[in-house]
Design a protein around this motif. Structure first.
Motif, PDB file in Angstrom:
ATOM      1  N   SER A   9      -8.015   4.296  -2.027  1.00  0.00           N
ATOM      2  CA  SER A   9      -8.903   4.812  -0.990  1.00  0.00           C
ATOM      3  C   SER A   9      -8.459   6.227  -0.673  1.00  0.00           C
ATOM      4  N   PHE A  65      -8.843  -2.735   1.475  1.00  0.00           N
ATOM      5  CA  PHE A  65      -7.588  -3.316   1.013  1.00  0.00           C
ATOM      6  C   PHE A  65      -7.595  -4.838   1.132  1.00  0.00           C
ATOM      7  N   ILE A 124       0.865  -1.190   0.000  1.00  0.00           N
ATOM      8  CA  ILE A 124       0.000   0.000   0.000  1.00  0.00           C
ATOM      9  C   ILE A 124       0.895   1.231   0.000  1.00  0.00           C
ATOM     10  N   CYS A 183      -6.391  -0.863  -6.434  1.00  0.00           N
ATOM     11  CA  CYS A 183      -7.478  -0.104  -5.822  1.00  0.00           C
ATOM     12  C   CYS A 183      -6.911   1.165  -5.204  1.00  0.00           C
ATOM     13  N   TYR A 205      -2.769  -0.470   9.078  1.00  0.00           N
ATOM     14  CA  TYR A 205      -3.057  -1.012   7.752  1.00  0.00           C
ATOM     15  C   TYR A 205      -2.200  -2.244   7.464  1.00  0.00           C
ATOM     16  N   ALA A 260      -4.581  -5.319   7.344  1.00  0.00           N
ATOM     17  CA  ALA A 260      -4.861  -5.628   5.942  1.00  0.00           C
ATOM     18  C   ALA A 260      -3.813  -6.559   5.351  1.00  0.00           C
ATOM     19  N   GLY A 300      -2.047  -1.157  -3.709  1.00  0.00           N
ATOM     20  CA  GLY A 300      -3.129  -0.206  -3.503  1.00  0.00           C
ATOM     21  C   GLY A 300      -2.544   1.114  -3.055  1.00  0.00           C
ATOM     22  N   LEU A 307      -6.646  -6.503  -2.399  1.00  0.00           N
ATOM     23  CA  LEU A 307      -5.232  -6.873  -2.467  1.00  0.00           C
ATOM     24  C   LEU A 307      -4.995  -8.349  -2.210  1.00  0.00           C
TER      25      LEU A 307
END
Length: 243
Positions: free
Chosen positions: A151, A238, A39, A149, A60, A64, A126, A242
């Motif tokens: 966010s 995520f 990320i 992706c 995160y 994630a 991401g 992911l």
């Protein structure tokens, strides 16, 4: 247009668990150990050393299951977090000059280089951006071959052409009161992004303001609930895209 919300908020307690490294020539905070999913975290005005964002990066990474990079996109300039507690210093901070030194045109090549480097090293990448970082992840999200992706929480400096260009799954964490993501831009996002034929999640936070997800007051029940909900929403996003 007032920029007070971009330079106000609260410091959070806690000690980050990651380390400092470099990414595509930029200094960066990195946390997590997943070798397949990464990320890219694009900071707000307080930059890559801001303790709140490093703590979020740790969350995160752990929750994630990803390796999270928080690079410096301000060329080594650091906005003193003391202005959060000092109205006089906050008022004296020259935000327009700062924004000019860190314009989209100047910083996007660095952002793109970091994203490309991560894409060369990880199977899926991401990106998440707060405030200043919001426009950045929208621009990166125009390339479906680069990111899986994006966010964003209360994005700043966002333009309609950046919204129209999205080609990856997109999540927006939107407070009710936001001088940057205005009601008009919120409405535009909610019409235009589904038209891009990409998965879209709009998470609304009633009663909260611009900056809440990264600088909310953890001693205020409503703000604490909001920033925790924002964290959970991003983590779940995520985890979905992911893995």
């Amino acid at each position: 247009m007032s920029t007070d919300c971009c330079k106000s908020g609260f410091n959070w307690d806690g000690k980050p668990t990651g380390k400092e490294t470099t990414l595509a020539g930029n200094k960066a905070y990195v946390t997590g150990s997943n070798k397949d999913a990464a990320i890219l975290f694009v900071h707000d005005v307080f930059g890559w050393t801001f303790n709140n964002l490093r703590l979020l990066a740790d969350h995160y990474a752990k929750e994630a299951n990803a390796t999270v990079y928080l690079p410096d996109f301000f060329g080594g300039e650091v906005v003193a977090v003391e202005i959060l507690d000092d109205p006089e210093r906050r008022e004296a901070f020259d935000f327009p000059s700062f924004a000019s030194r860190n314009s989209k045109e100047k910083r996007y090549p660095e952002l793109l280089a970091c994203a490309k480097t991560l894409k060369s090293q990880y199977k899926k990448v991401g990106a998440i951006g707060f405030c200043y970082g919001g426009w950045a992840v929208f621009q990166l999200g125009a390339d479906a071959n680069l990111l899986s992706c994006i966010s964003t929480a209360h994005p700043s400096l966002l333009e309609k052409k950046e919204i129209d260009g999205l080609r990856v799954p997109t999540q927006i964490l939107a407070p009710e009161n936001d001088f940057q993501l205005t009601p008009e831009l919120k409405e535009y996002c909610n019409k235009a992004i589904p038209g891009n034929a990409v998965p879209y999640e709009y998470v609304f936070f009633p009663g909260l303001e611009h900056g809440f997800a990264g600088r909310g007051d953890p001693k205020d029940v409503k703000q604490k609930e909001g920033l925790e909900r924002a964290k959970r929403a991003a983590v779940n996003w995520f985890k979905e895209w992911l893995h």
